[in-house]
Design a protein around this motif. Sequence first.
Motif, PDB file in Angstrom:
ATOM      1  N   GLU A 159       6.542  -9.316  -1.083  1.00 40.21           N
ATOM      2  CA  GLU A 159       4.885  -8.885  -1.267  1.00 40.21           C
ATOM      3  C   GLU A 159       4.800  -8.041  -2.557  1.00 40.21           C
ATOM      4  N   LEU A 160       5.447  -6.979  -1.991  1.00 39.79           N
ATOM      5  CA  LEU A 160       5.343  -5.692  -3.174  1.00 39.79           C
ATOM      6  C   LEU A 160       5.740  -6.167  -4.389  1.00 39.79           C
ATOM      7  N   ALA A 161       6.765  -6.759  -4.432  1.00 36.97           N
ATOM      8  CA  ALA A 161       7.648  -7.084  -5.716  1.00 36.97           C
ATOM      9  C   ALA A 161       6.791  -7.987  -6.639  1.00 36.97           C
ATOM     10  N   GLU A 162       6.283  -9.083  -5.677  1.00 39.08           N
ATOM     11  CA  GLU A 162       5.422  -9.981  -6.384  1.00 39.08           C
ATOM     12  C   GLU A 162       4.219  -9.421  -7.045  1.00 39.08           C
ATOM     13  N   LYS A 163       3.572  -8.504  -6.336  1.00 35.21           N
ATOM     14  CA  LYS A 163       2.402  -8.017  -6.865  1.00 35.21           C
ATOM     15  C   LYS A 163       2.544  -7.163  -8.234  1.00 35.21           C
ATOM     16  N   HIS A 164       3.715  -6.709  -8.334  1.00 36.97           N
ATOM     17  CA  HIS A 164       4.043  -5.737  -9.506  1.00 36.97           C
ATOM     18  C   HIS A 164       5.151  -6.295 -10.500  1.00 36.97           C
ATOM     19  N   ASP A 165       5.333  -7.729 -10.069  1.00 39.45           N
ATOM     20  CA  ASP A 165       6.065  -8.413 -11.134  1.00 39.45           C
ATOM     21  C   ASP A 165       7.483  -7.734 -11.104  1.00 39.45           C
ATOM     22  N   THR A 172      10.747  -1.426   2.269  1.00 38.51           N
ATOM     23  CA  THR A 172       9.386  -1.304   2.267  1.00 38.51           C
ATOM     24  C   THR A 172       8.657  -1.852   3.720  1.00 38.51           C
ATOM     25  N   ASN A 173       7.798  -1.172   4.280  1.00 37.83           N
ATOM     26  CA  ASN A 173       7.201  -1.597   5.454  1.00 37.83           C
ATOM     27  C   ASN A 173       5.872  -2.521   5.074  1.00 37.83           C
ATOM     28  N   ARG A 174       5.256  -3.377   5.789  1.00 35.88           N
ATOM     29  CA  ARG A 174       4.378  -4.325   5.477  1.00 35.88           C
ATOM     30  C   ARG A 174       3.050  -3.796   5.022  1.00 35.88           C
ATOM     31  N   MET A 175       2.682  -2.379   5.468  1.00 34.30           N
ATOM     32  CA  MET A 175       1.348  -1.727   5.041  1.00 34.30           C
ATOM     33  C   MET A 175       1.788  -1.444   3.708  1.00 34.30           C
ATOM     34  N   LEU A 176       0.997  -1.924   2.663  1.00 38.11           N
ATOM     35  CA  LEU A 176       1.545  -1.682   1.341  1.00 38.11           C
ATOM     36  C   LEU A 176       0.517  -0.495   0.490  1.00 38.11           C
ATOM     37  N   SER A 177      -0.674  -0.294   0.872  1.00 42.76           N
ATOM     38  CA  SER A 177      -1.473   0.640   0.445  1.00 42.76           C
ATOM     39  C   SER A 177      -0.793   1.979   0.123  1.00 42.76           C
ATOM     40  N   ILE A 230       3.462   4.875 -11.993  1.00 44.34           N
ATOM     41  CA  ILE A 230       4.984   4.525 -12.248  1.00 44.34           C
ATOM     42  C   ILE A 230       4.978   2.870 -12.306  1.00 44.34           C
ATOM     43  N   THR A 231       5.598   2.580 -13.199  1.00 41.23           N
ATOM     44  CA  THR A 231       5.978   0.837 -13.135  1.00 41.23           C
ATOM     45  C   THR A 231       7.091   0.691 -12.471  1.00 41.23           C
TER      46      THR A 231
END
Length: 378
Positions: free
Chosen positions: A188-194, A152-157, A168-169
């Motif tokens: 960060e992405l993992a934390e946002k989506h649990d 993952t890159n830091r730009m998450l959008s 998608i889950t």
Amino acid sequence: MGTTTALKTISVKDLAKKVINHEDLFILDTRNTSDFDDWKIEGRNIEVINSPYVELLEGVDSILDKLPKSKEIYVICAKGGASEFVAEQIMEQGFTDVYSVEGGMKAWSEHLEPIKIGDLKDGGSIYQFVRIGKGCLSYLIESDGKGAIIDTNRMLSPYEEMIKKHNITLIHVLDTHLHADHISGGRELAEKHDAMYYLPPKDAGEVTFNYSQINDGDEYKVGQTTIKAIYSPGHTIGSTSFVVDDQYLLTGDILFIDSIGRPDLAGKAEDWVRDLRNTLYQRYKELAENLLVLPAHYMGINEMNDDGSISEKLGVLYQQNHGLKINDEAEFRKTVTENLPPQPNSFQEIRETNMGKVKPEEEQQREMEIGPNRCAVR
């Protein structure tokens, strides 16, 4: 000659589509020549010239003979301000199809373009996110409403948009290694989506956060699809590849389409050369030749397929990639320790950010990543 025509602009997203579609483009880059020489927009049918902004403050007469009368002119600078000034100057000379690129090379560096690579055997798809301004590649695997994202890159959008679009889950977020050329957005992405965040433990000795280990042979289920981890050291001591659905080989920064990974970004070139050779000349040799190689980076536009994606069959790479055809071990060692480009910009700070040791502000993160990726042996 005056003009009342309003200045036109183009987003980096729209410009990227033109580059990926191999359109005939003319670009005027107004950054300093040293910055231009280090890193510029490239494409199959792109003509790009450099004329620094400071040389155009009094007018554009010096470059008029270089500007095409019958095609669009795209003006780009570092951040989007100087290009507007220069574009207006050009329009005052009677040119009508002139565009300023919004956000400049800084925005170009951050754009991610999702491209579908293919379908999975039991349903689902794999997508490649092409960071066209930096050569970074990341991946979304989705099956049965479940998803995994790799490198993952830091730009998450852009990832968030795909997750929402396909309902998608997200359950797994994995990094093939501790990156040194760009800041990972995986945690960060993992934390946002649990979701679970994974990292190879041999690369994680200095990290300051909790993570799940990636070990050789581990398997991760994503709906009906399986992702299998293959320990493949050499770029880093923990570098790990992934075989997805027995169709795709995600090689991280170990193997690229036109080159191989460099072993020196943690100061361990001499130590890791043997690991790199064993991975490329033994471990990968044991894999099926029809696996489609999907790397974490690409070096140049010549590696891009007609649809803008970056991929090639493993068997083809063993025939065509010079880094896979150096039979003499001493020659291989010399190649991967002496033919190295400059270190990536701010690579040590990026490594420390990815370890969680430092937490730069967003603008500083952007500055740290500016410039080309340099993860490959020349």
